[in-house]
Enzyme design. Sequence first.
Site, mmCIF file in Angstrom:
data_model
loop_
_atom_site.group_PDB
_atom_site.id
_atom_site.type_symbol
_atom_site.label_atom_id
_atom_site.label_comp_id
_atom_site.label_asym_id
_atom_site.label_seq_id
_atom_site.Cartn_x
_atom_site.Cartn_y
_atom_site.Cartn_z
ATOM 1 N N CYS A 1 0.802 -1.088 0.106
ATOM 2 C CA CYS A 1 -0.169 -0.076 -0.020
ATOM 3 C C CYS A 1 0.899 1.182 0.028
ATOM 4 O O CYS A 1 1.022 1.932 1.068
ATOM 5 C CB CYS A 1 -1.013 -0.010 1.250
ATOM 6 S SG CYS A 1 -2.258 1.524 0.797
ATOM 7 N N CYS B 1 -5.822 1.907 -4.010
ATOM 8 C CA CYS B 1 -4.995 2.712 -2.777
ATOM 9 C C CYS B 1 -6.050 3.828 -2.413
ATOM 10 O O CYS B 1 -6.070 4.866 -3.269
ATOM 11 C CB CYS B 1 -3.839 3.280 -3.461
ATOM 12 S SG CYS B 1 -3.017 3.568 -1.764
HETATM 13 P P1 FAD Z 1 -0.380 -10.714 4.338
HETATM 14 O O1 FAD Z 1 -1.807 -10.560 4.251
HETATM 15 O O2 FAD Z 1 0.403 -10.056 5.069
HETATM 16 O O3 FAD Z 1 -0.216 -12.332 4.697
HETATM 17 C C1 FAD Z 1 0.569 -13.110 4.367
HETATM 18 C C2 FAD Z 1 0.501 -14.410 5.528
HETATM 19 O O4 FAD Z 1 1.807 -15.270 5.105
HETATM 20 C C3 FAD Z 1 0.674 -13.995 6.981
HETATM 21 O O5 FAD Z 1 -0.328 -14.270 7.591
HETATM 22 C C4 FAD Z 1 1.785 -14.622 7.370
HETATM 23 O O6 FAD Z 1 2.031 -14.999 8.648
HETATM 24 C C5 FAD Z 1 2.042 -15.841 6.234
HETATM 25 N N1 FAD Z 1 3.549 -16.142 6.270
HETATM 26 C C6 FAD Z 1 4.762 -15.338 6.257
HETATM 27 N N2 FAD Z 1 5.660 -16.447 6.278
HETATM 28 C C7 FAD Z 1 5.242 -17.671 6.273
HETATM 29 C C8 FAD Z 1 6.087 -18.924 6.068
HETATM 30 N N3 FAD Z 1 7.183 -19.188 6.328
HETATM 31 N N4 FAD Z 1 5.139 -20.121 6.093
HETATM 32 C C9 FAD Z 1 3.676 -19.902 5.982
HETATM 33 N N5 FAD Z 1 3.002 -18.745 6.176
HETATM 34 C C10 FAD Z 1 3.906 -17.487 6.254
HETATM 35 N N6 FAD Z 1 -4.558 -2.694 0.700
HETATM 36 C C11 FAD Z 1 -5.393 -2.285 0.150
HETATM 37 O O7 FAD Z 1 -6.073 -2.911 -0.693
HETATM 38 N N7 FAD Z 1 -6.206 -1.091 0.688
HETATM 39 C C12 FAD Z 1 -5.647 -0.251 1.449
HETATM 40 O O8 FAD Z 1 -6.186 0.602 2.040
HETATM 41 C C13 FAD Z 1 -4.609 -0.732 2.288
HETATM 42 N N8 FAD Z 1 -3.843 -0.101 3.268
HETATM 43 C C14 FAD Z 1 -2.880 -0.762 4.172
HETATM 44 C C15 FAD Z 1 -2.316 0.008 5.191
HETATM 45 C C16 FAD Z 1 -1.407 -0.598 5.856
HETATM 46 C C17 FAD Z 1 -0.984 0.243 7.102
HETATM 47 C C18 FAD Z 1 -0.836 -1.858 5.492
HETATM 48 C C19 FAD Z 1 0.272 -2.402 6.375
HETATM 49 C C20 FAD Z 1 -1.095 -2.503 4.408
HETATM 50 C C21 FAD Z 1 -2.130 -2.006 3.677
HETATM 51 N N9 FAD Z 1 -2.706 -2.630 2.651
HETATM 52 C C22 FAD Z 1 -3.897 -2.329 2.061
HETATM 53 C C23 FAD Z 1 -2.111 -3.922 2.119
HETATM 54 C C24 FAD Z 1 -2.694 -5.193 2.232
HETATM 55 O O9 FAD Z 1 -2.873 -5.240 3.728
HETATM 56 C C25 FAD Z 1 -1.764 -6.336 1.757
HETATM 57 O O10 FAD Z 1 -1.338 -5.948 0.371
HETATM 58 C C26 FAD Z 1 -2.371 -7.650 1.808
HETATM 59 O O11 FAD Z 1 -2.448 -8.004 3.114
HETATM 60 C C27 FAD Z 1 -1.643 -8.614 1.120
HETATM 61 O O12 FAD Z 1 -1.942 -9.877 1.391
HETATM 62 P P2 FAD Z 1 -0.878 -10.966 1.398
HETATM 63 O O13 FAD Z 1 -1.881 -12.404 1.686
HETATM 64 O O14 FAD Z 1 0.038 -11.133 0.142
HETATM 65 O O15 FAD Z 1 0.107 -10.794 2.687
#
Ligand code: FAD
Length: 544
Positions: free
Chosen positions: A299, A474
């Site tokens: 983000c 965003c």
């Molecule tokens: P995550 O949701 O981070 O999940 C990854 C998972 O993998 C975690 O649960 C972790 O524990 C797990 N993992 C890590 N290592 C391992 C391993 N070795 N083995 C097994 N599991 C593992 N997005 C929007 O769309 N709109 C917004 O307004 C927005 N605002 C944001 C504001 C902030 C402050 C933040 C921090 C993020 C924001 N985002 C926003 C971004 C959004 O939250 C992320 O892009 C999204 O969560 C990505 O999803 P993901 O599943 O790739 O990662």
Amino acid sequence: MSPKFLTADLSVAPQLTLGDIEEAARLGFRTIIDNRPDDEEAGQPKAEALAAHARRLGLEFVHQPVEPGQIGDAEVEAFSETILGCAKPVLAFCRTGTRSATLWALSRKGQQPAADIVSTAKAAGYDLSTLLPKLERGSRAHDVVIVGGGSAGIATAASLLRRRPGLDIVIVEPRDQHFYQPGWTMVGGGIFDPSETCRREADVIPTGATWVKGAVATFDPERNRVALEDGTILAYRMLVVAPGNVLDWKGVDGLEATLGRNGVTSNYSYETAPYTWDLVQGLREGVALFTQPPMPIKCAGAPQKAMYLSCDHWKRTGRLGEIEVAFHNAGAVLFGVKEYVPPLMRYVDDYGIDLQLESKLIAVDGPARRATFATKAGEITREFDMLHVCPPQRAPEFLARSPLADQAGYTEVDPATMRHVRYENVFGLGDGGSTPNAKTAAAARKQAPIVAVNLLAVLDGKAPKAVYDGYGSCPLTVERGRIVLAEFGYGGKLLPSFPKWVIDGQKPQRLSWWLKGQALPWIYWNGMLKGHEWLAKPQIADAA
Ligand code: FAD
């Protein structure tokens, strides 16, 4: 008493006495499991007496008796659940330890090669080779293993199960909590309570999927296996890699030691987002600095969102004139898609923000309240009263050093199909993927159905057919009540979800605020994580 070591969490032993329980406590065991029915032989200590003694010594005690030769699925499941939920390490016992060892071995079925289970037991002094056929029957490959139970992993599992109920899906996730990270901006702005952004991981695992609580340590894509940190091996037919990215708090000298104290905060962490709001409310005059590290970050608008919401509060409370606000952005532009820069610049000017581009935070001295930046003109150090930091970010180490990674360490996938470029049965999405989209939950919402469609096609021996256009979104919270809703795909192409007369993304709008504050969290928990695919219908190549 000589406990036989099976894993770091579990040892087994023959019948324990009261004295043995004392020794177990001295050896550091925290739970005793008694797998022996009372009165099997004369003189056997009663479970109740052992339990009372163990509890006096501060140990948990669970009596889960099984008859010799009577170990079925229910007994194995009960044993697994006890181990999962209790304090570790655990010492389990029966008459000789064999029943406890057998329960453990059967609980590992399908999680570890059968031969490994039997040889571990053998090294502990228990010959369980007669279990081999039974253990082998269980060690077949799962249809799908998903690495990461965050936004992308759960959405993908849900989309797969909607299309094909009964698919054998395992989700590997180490955390007990699942976060709605987009809500952390609102926590830092005093709009959401932190609890609104967090649920139990167990509650978001889709019905029909199996949660393996653990972390993947290595990938073995040649043999279709992943290994977990505790040594468990999972075999798969299809792999989905969704471990997110890593917040590198150590990447800024001194940051980790002072985060959450001394006026240093970040909305990028569940723990410190509430501190942002505390600081904003408490600051009456002085210097407030907001930082943004080099791309890629999740983000990319979130560092600015924190700043605008803070300024809006100071403006409403008549303090903005007494507070010097600066935005130190390591990048060369305010926002990566040029169409959104003018509306954002109007807020920068209106709030009187000192915009410092190509200025990268490299060190923080919390107690002295000083922050150091690398700039083109050399290093500069500034004093602050409040510092909001967006930490540098990178690919997870275990992924970066695997054969699945691209040069930057992210899962190297085709930008359209989300399939790995070298391994046909591997897909990657979310913040841990290599696709050059905005790393957002909105992107994961669009990617998950695409991965689901393409993965099932490959599983059926067909070519992937759904294509991802790079959509990410965003919602820039420029003031409390109004949002500039940036929605764009690959190459910065604008991809608005609504006609301009409903929401004009290049203007600060109230409807977008309602979307961010009310609709999107609801859609996240009830739509995206449940496979409903609202605002995320996959585009199929033939129909594209
Ligand atoms: P995550 O949701 O981070 O999940 C990854 C998972 O993998 C975690 O649960 C972790 O524990 C797990 N993992 C890590 N290592 C391992 C391993 N070795 N083995 C097994 N599991 C593992 N997005 C929007 O769309 N709109 C917004 O307004 C927005 N605002 C944001 C504001 C902030 C402050 C933040 C921090 C993020 C924001 N985002 C926003 C971004 C959004 O939250 C992320 O892009 C999204 O969560 C990505 O999803 P993901 O599943 O790739 O990662």
